[in-house]
Design a protein around this motif. Structure first.
Motif, PDB file in Angstrom:
ATOM      1  N   ASN A  14     -30.028 -13.632 -58.360  1.00  0.00           N
ATOM      2  CA  ASN A  14     -30.572 -12.672 -56.843  1.00  0.00           C
ATOM      3  C   ASN A  14     -29.149 -12.430 -57.021  1.00  0.00           C
ATOM      4  O   ASN A  14     -29.031 -12.148 -55.607  1.00  0.00           O
ATOM      5  N   SER A  15     -28.200 -12.256 -57.656  1.00  0.00           N
ATOM      6  CA  SER A  15     -27.079 -11.925 -56.668  1.00  0.00           C
ATOM      7  C   SER A  15     -25.816 -10.828 -57.487  1.00  0.00           C
ATOM      8  O   SER A  15     -26.448 -10.842 -59.132  1.00  0.00           O
ATOM      9  N   PRO A  16     -25.702  -9.517 -57.818  1.00  0.00           N
ATOM     10  CA  PRO A  16     -25.169  -8.468 -57.726  1.00  0.00           C
ATOM     11  C   PRO A  16     -24.046  -8.959 -58.674  1.00  0.00           C
ATOM     12  O   PRO A  16     -22.947  -9.772 -58.435  1.00  0.00           O
ATOM     13  N   ARG A  17     -23.747  -8.887 -59.912  1.00  0.00           N
ATOM     14  CA  ARG A  17     -22.420  -8.845 -60.886  1.00  0.00           C
ATOM     15  C   ARG A  17     -21.437  -8.717 -60.156  1.00  0.00           C
ATOM     16  O   ARG A  17     -19.630  -9.217 -60.497  1.00  0.00           O
ATOM     17  N   HIS A  18     -21.160  -7.177 -59.750  1.00  0.00           N
ATOM     18  CA  HIS A  18     -20.059  -7.069 -59.061  1.00  0.00           C
ATOM     19  C   HIS A  18     -20.487  -6.283 -57.710  1.00  0.00           C
ATOM     20  O   HIS A  18     -21.080  -6.181 -57.000  1.00  0.00           O
ATOM     21  N   ASN A  19     -19.582  -5.970 -56.598  1.00  0.00           N
ATOM     22  CA  ASN A  19     -19.415  -5.947 -55.474  1.00  0.00           C
ATOM     23  C   ASN A  19     -19.085  -4.294 -55.756  1.00  0.00           C
ATOM     24  O   ASN A  19     -18.416  -3.580 -56.321  1.00  0.00           O
ATOM     25  N   GLU A  20     -20.129  -3.638 -54.869  1.00  0.00           N
ATOM     26  CA  GLU A  20     -19.566  -1.997 -54.571  1.00  0.00           C
ATOM     27  C   GLU A  20     -18.642  -1.728 -53.699  1.00  0.00           C
ATOM     28  O   GLU A  20     -18.265  -2.014 -52.749  1.00  0.00           O
ATOM     29  N   HIS A  21     -17.333  -0.868 -54.316  1.00  0.00           N
ATOM     30  CA  HIS A  21     -16.844   0.166 -53.920  1.00  0.00           C
ATOM     31  C   HIS A  21     -17.086   0.772 -51.880  1.00  0.00           C
ATOM     32  O   HIS A  21     -16.474   0.686 -51.161  1.00  0.00           O
ATOM     33  N   ASN A  22     -18.672   1.474 -51.834  1.00  0.00           N
ATOM     34  CA  ASN A  22     -18.913   1.508 -50.608  1.00  0.00           C
ATOM     35  C   ASN A  22     -20.102   0.944 -50.022  1.00  0.00           C
ATOM     36  O   ASN A  22     -20.343   1.283 -49.299  1.00  0.00           O
ATOM     37  N   ALA A  23     -19.780  -1.003 -49.766  1.00  0.00           N
ATOM     38  CA  ALA A  23     -20.827  -1.229 -48.734  1.00  0.00           C
ATOM     39  C   ALA A  23     -20.721  -1.626 -48.277  1.00  0.00           C
ATOM     40  O   ALA A  23     -19.884  -1.092 -47.418  1.00  0.00           O
ATOM     41  N   LYS A  24     -21.884  -2.051 -46.887  1.00  0.00           N
ATOM     42  CA  LYS A  24     -21.872  -1.840 -45.963  1.00  0.00           C
ATOM     43  C   LYS A  24     -20.994  -2.788 -44.871  1.00  0.00           C
ATOM     44  O   LYS A  24     -20.809  -4.284 -46.630  1.00  0.00           O
ATOM     45  N   GLY A  25     -20.225  -2.889 -44.352  1.00  0.00           N
ATOM     46  CA  GLY A  25     -19.342  -4.054 -43.969  1.00  0.00           C
ATOM     47  C   GLY A  25     -18.327  -3.709 -44.557  1.00  0.00           C
ATOM     48  O   GLY A  25     -16.705  -4.941 -43.941  1.00  0.00           O
ATOM     49  N   THR A  26     -17.368  -2.873 -45.134  1.00  0.00           N
ATOM     50  CA  THR A  26     -16.034  -3.072 -45.884  1.00  0.00           C
ATOM     51  C   THR A  26     -14.889  -1.860 -45.304  1.00  0.00           C
ATOM     52  O   THR A  26     -15.490  -1.491 -44.348  1.00  0.00           O
ATOM     53  N   PRO A  30     -17.596   0.539 -42.523  1.00  0.00           N
ATOM     54  CA  PRO A  30     -17.975  -0.368 -41.404  1.00  0.00           C
ATOM     55  C   PRO A  30     -19.747  -0.319 -41.499  1.00  0.00           C
ATOM     56  O   PRO A  30     -19.493   0.539 -41.275  1.00  0.00           O
ATOM     57  N   PHE A  31     -19.744  -1.591 -40.279  1.00  0.00           N
ATOM     58  CA  PHE A  31     -21.108  -1.298 -40.083  1.00  0.00           C
ATOM     59  C   PHE A  31     -20.901  -0.277 -38.181  1.00  0.00           C
ATOM     60  O   PHE A  31     -22.234   0.258 -38.459  1.00  0.00           O
ATOM     61  N   SER A  32     -19.985  -0.562 -37.846  1.00  0.00           N
ATOM     62  CA  SER A  32     -20.707  -0.120 -36.908  1.00  0.00           C
ATOM     63  C   SER A  32     -20.486   1.809 -36.211  1.00  0.00           C
ATOM     64  O   SER A  32     -20.741   2.293 -35.845  1.00  0.00           O
TER      65      SER A  32
END
Length: 54
Positions: A14-26, A30-32
């Motif tokens: 249930n987890s991705p193999r890697h983090n995305e370069h444009n993931a939310k919260g980076t 950012p989330f805001s």
């Protein structure tokens, strides 16, 4: 003999193999920050023009 306990450990499912370069919260996304519809359309039109120019 318990054959279920032999071999390598199973990978988490249930987890991705890697983090995305444009993931939310980076820092890049950012989330805001919320993009307005006008900004979105302007960005899409600019991308279409750039693709057409190629």
């Amino acid at each position: 003999m318990d054959y279920g306990k032999t071999g390598a450990a199973k990978v988490r499912k249930n987890s991705p193999r890697h983090n995305e370069h444009n993931a939310k919260g980076t820092s890049k996304n950012p989330f805001s920050v919320k993009e307005t519809k006008a900004e979105l359309l302007a960005r899409m039109k600019a991308a279409a023009e750039a693709k057409k120019a190629q």
